[in-house]
Design an enzyme around this catalytic site. Structure first.
Site, short mmCIF file in Angstrom:
data_model
loop_
_atom_site.label_atom_id
_atom_site.label_comp_id
_atom_site.label_asym_id
_atom_site.label_seq_id
_atom_site.Cartn_x
_atom_site.Cartn_y
_atom_site.Cartn_z
N VAL A 1 0.81 -1.22 0.00
CA VAL A 1 0.00 0.00 0.00
C VAL A 1 0.85 1.26 0.00
CG1 VAL A 1 -1.98 -1.09 1.09
CG2 VAL A 1 -0.19 -0.11 2.53
N GLY A 2 2.15 1.12 0.04
CA GLY A 2 3.01 2.30 0.03
C GLY A 2 4.46 1.91 0.11
N GLY B 1 8.12 4.08 1.26
CA GLY B 1 8.84 5.28 1.62
C GLY B 1 10.33 5.01 1.67
N GLY B 2 11.07 6.02 2.14
CA GLY B 2 12.51 5.87 2.20
C GLY B 2 12.97 4.81 3.17
N GLY C 1 11.24 1.97 3.87
CA GLY C 1 10.84 0.63 3.48
C GLY C 1 9.42 0.59 2.95
N VAL D 1 5.41 -0.70 2.76
CA VAL D 1 4.31 -0.89 3.71
C VAL D 1 3.29 -1.83 3.08
CG1 VAL D 1 2.53 0.23 5.09
CG2 VAL D 1 4.68 1.42 4.63
N LYS E 1 5.26 -2.31 8.13
CA LYS E 1 6.38 -1.66 7.42
C LYS E 1 7.60 -2.56 7.52
CE LYS E 1 7.11 2.81 7.51
NZ LYS E 1 7.30 3.23 6.09
N ASP F 1 11.72 13.71 8.30
CA ASP F 1 11.12 13.38 7.00
C ASP F 1 9.64 13.75 6.96
OD1 ASP F 1 11.12 12.50 4.42
OD2 ASP F 1 11.08 10.36 4.90
#
Length: 797
Positions: free
Chosen positions: A467-468, A470-471, A473, A475, A490, A585
């Site tokens: 579902v996502g 980011g920097g 890792g 998710v 995550k 972040d």
């Protein structure tokens, strides 16, 4: 008569050849020359103590650890440094020589030079009588790209062979005029990463280059064979010196950009590509296995060992791995399945239509066979007659399920990292059965559950519902065992701390409870796996609502509530916890929304949790550079005010309903295709300061918003993005400003983004060049703050 007597003598003088230029020794032995302002040093150096290889090179002069940016004789080192010299010959060339080795390096200038200059930019220049350059080191770089260095299609920056060997390595950075992009290339022929095409504002694959205070880029004559590209680093203000920075093609094939931190006296990695080292072509060599989850990217599978142990220890993996017990083809050889892997390049193969057992038998009887893979349904057998390069786990639809021929003499040889890890960890698992029970009892006090990796793998259906990302890792959405409750798992990438440190920081994060912070439910710290389990936020992240083409539209009331809730969550991290937590972040991707669209800040504490230093924190912010505060680049200490800056940038996006950086103008509305709106903050700052706040608001709201709240929120945003962190308000004050408790006045314009509005382009195609002796254009400041103050109060602290 006297005239007649001297006339032959005058004619004789004209007929004689001009006097020859005398050879001049510039440097001998341990002598060095400093550039203007003593930024760079030119002299002989050795990469290791006791080495017999010496090189003439340019390095930074005042740094505790030598940082070399250019090497003259990288192919032929000298062995006797005491007698070695850099000399300007009588024929007009620069040469490096000594008594033992002779001439080992010479410039290739077409016209003779008569003198040299060593500029403050680190450029060694050979000039003629009128001062024009006939040769310069900037046109002949090694592995480093310095500010002011003009890169053309004929220029290539080539990596060192290894950390301690300056000879040319395998990887180069080149400008491709035909494609209008930079490419990282393996052995001069195989591209494996590129910037993407130049759009007139930025390279498609490098949107962060549009942020004005990081660089000023100039692309001269793009789309032509004579295209050239250079950059400079503007100073943060009128009194400070520009930051020291450099791009470098590493021996591992990654392009890295460093900035110098005067506080810590060290280089900080600000940017790198490709981020995944396994994307570097042939990094691990033949039969080497590459994984970004390892502490070092390359490994030899059990049953194999490095071909060159010394090179492997110095992070040079190019020779790859070999079988521990010699070549294949022995009677004792057997097969083990590797799994779904891919590899770089092509491998010589033989194709057959036979059963799996016949395929294996054929391979075993062929001394050239390395392994095979077999397709059951069609009985397609492919015999590998060469060793594959740079093995790595398969991603997507490309899979080459290989079975490698291994020798079983002395051990059970299993080629396959997925099989290797459990074998290594068997001894550890028995020890940890006892400690896990103790952990569960301890973390239960914090309402944190200790999960096994198997439990989370099952909860997420094999990490299938992503579902996502980011920097820190990826998710995944999951469901807890025995429950219908959704959670977000995550999976952290490249964990930087040991298990005990990880659990200690998890304990700290788990102890933080606030209505505007995402709740941590549990974690997994098993072997190399680091996973965090959070409450699932059904409305996703704020970023999904910040596109003018998105069908999702947030009302103004919801936007204001999100802004205030986010501010309260960050303020709690800064001021409400026992230990101040700097998020590092803040961006829309890390602002999640629950079922009622209440803001929940996520990823707090992860910078410290993963042991992120400057370089690793910034490495997580790929594509989100518009939120990075100037002090990240300037080398100043990072405080809570860095989060304030990022929050201010996020507020602008929330008000405008769009991203701050848009390279493709097609994503803007029809009325917003003006060139200045590709980077939203400077244009928005000008409009807000001049009182034209309505022009900044998302046009999709159709005027349905509270004007006083919009003005207050927009003005707070500009206070938050001030260049000088000292005049940015604290987050606690920001909350009060948004609530209307603290009155706000018109802030001064942020100087760094102000330069962009003034017309000093950071994005367009420049028709000028930056040459030695001619300074590149300075920052202009063309936007002034109105003299009148806002009607709603005093300046904020």
């Amino acid at each position: 008569m006297p005239c007649t007597t001297y006339l032959p003598l005058l004619l004789l003088l004209f007929l004689l050849p001009p006097p020859s230029v005398q050879s001049k020794v510039i440097i001998k032995g341990n002598q060095t020359i400093l550039s203007f302002k003593a930024i760079f040093r030119l002299g002989f150096f050795s990469t290791t103590n006791g080495s017999s290889n010496w090189y003439l090179g340019i390095s930074y002069a005042s740094m505790p650890t030598p940082t070399h940016v250019w090497v003259a004789n990288r192919i032929r080192p000298v062995s006797d440094p005491d007698s070695s010299t850099l000399e300007l010959t009588s024929t007009g060339y620069l040469i490096v020589s000594n008594l033992r080795d002779g001439v080992v390096w010479q410039t290739d200038n077409k016209q003779p030079g008569t003198d040299f200059r060593f500029s403050e930019t680190g450029n060694l220049i050979l000039i003629n009588d009128d001062g024009s350059p006939v040769w310069q080191s900037f046109d002949n770089p090694t592995d480093t790209w310095l500010p002011g260095m003009n890169v053309t299609g004929l220029t290539a920056m080539t990596s060192w062979r290894s950390l301690f060997d300056p000879s040319p390595g395998f990887y180069s950075l080149r400008l491709s005029p035909s494609f209008n992009e930079f490419q990282l290339v393996y052995k001069g022929t195989t591209p494996y990463w590129s910037t993407g095409n130049w759009t007139g504002e930025a390279f498609v694959g490098v949107p962060e280059m549009t942020i004005p205070y990081i660089y000023r880029f100039h692309f001269v004559n793009p789309y032509t064979p004579t295209a050239s590209f250079w950059y400079i680093v503007p100073p943060l203000d009128s009194v400070s010196e520009p930051r020291l920075t450099r791009f470098m093609v590493g021996a591992n094939g990654q392009l890295k950009q460093y900035t110098w931190d005067p506080q810590t006296q060290s280089w900080n990695m600000f940017w790198l590509q490709p981020e995944d080292p396994c994307r570097v072509y042939n990094l691990c060599g033949q039969l080497g296995f590459c994984s970004s989850e390892l502490l070092k990217p390359c490994a030899c599978i059990r049953g194999f060992r490095p071909r060159n142990d010394a090179a492997w220890r110095s992070d040079d993996y190019s020779d790859g791995c070999r079988r521990e017990n010699g070549d294949s083809g022995e009677k004792s050889d057997t097969f083990e399945a590797v799994g779904d892997l891919r590899y770089d390049g092509d491998v010589k193969m033989s194709r057959l239509q036979v059963s799996k057992s016949s395929c294996a038998k054929t391979c075993l009887g062929n001394s050239s066979c390395v392994g095979f893979y077999h397709k059951e349904k069609s009985n397609l057998c492919k015999i590998l007659l060469e060793s594959p390069n740079n093995l790595k786990n398969s991603k997507g639809n490309i899979s080459k399920s290989i079975i490698i021929l291994c020798s079983v003499v002395g051990s059970i040889s299993v080629l396959g990292f997925t099989l290797l890890v459990p074998l290594i960890l068997l001894k550890r698992s028995r020890k940890r059965k006892k400690t896990r029970k103790q952990d569960e009892d301890g973390f239960a006090v914090l309402n944190l559950k200790v999960f096994s990796f198997k439990e989370l793998q099952s909860a997420t259906n094999g990490f299938s519902d992503k579902v996502g990302h980011g920097g820190f890792g990826a998710v995944f959405k999951g469901t807890l065992p025995g429950s219908s409750t959704f959670v977000a798992v995550k999976r952290l990438e490249r964990p930087g701390s040991g298990e005990s440190e990880f659990r200690a920081e998890v304990c700290t994060i788990g102890n933080i409870q606030h209505v505007n912070l995402v709740r941590l439910r549990g974690f997994c710290s098993e072997n190399l796996h680091r996973l965090l389990v959070y409450d699932y936020m059904p409305q996703g992240s704020l970023s999904s609502y910040l596109s003018r083409t998105s069908p999702k539209l947030l009302s103004w009331e919801t936007r204001f509530r999100i802004a205030l809730g986010t501010a309260k969550g960050i303020a709690y991290l800064h001021e409400g916890c026992r230990d101040c937590i700097i998020h590092c972040d803040i961006k829309p991707e890390n602002i999640l929304l629950d079922s009622d669209y209440n803001a929940k800040v996520s990823d707090f504490g992860l910078a410290k949790l993963l042991g992120r230093d400057f370089s690793r924190v910034l490495a997580t912010m790929r594509g989100t550079w518009g939120y990075v505060a100037p002090e990240w680049i300037s080398g100043l200490p990072i405080t809570t005010k860095a989060d304030v800056y990022s929050f201010g940038m996020t507020l602008l996006e929330l008000i405008g309903g769009r991203r701050n950086v848009i390279v493709n103008s097609d994503t803007l509305g029809e009325k917003e295709t003006e060139p200045e709106k590709w980077f939203f903050p400077p244009w928005a700052a000008r409009e807000i300061i001049q009182g034209n706040v309505d022009s900044v608001v998302d046009s999709r709201l159709n005027g349905e918003y509270n004007t006083e709240e919009v003005t207050r929120m927009a003005t707070v945003a500009i206070w938050c993005i001030q260049d000088n962190e000292e005049i940015r308000p604290a987050m606690g004050t920001v909350v009060k400003m948004l609530e209307g408790v603290v009155e706000v006045t018109v802030p001064p314009p942020p100087k760094l983004i102000q330069a962009l509005v003034s017309g000093d382009s950071y994005r367009g195609v420049s028709g000028t060049s930056c040459s030695e002796g001619h300074g590149c254009s300075d920052l202009n400041t063309g936007l002034s703050s109105p003299g009148s103050r806002s009607s709603f109060g005093r300046p904020s602290p």
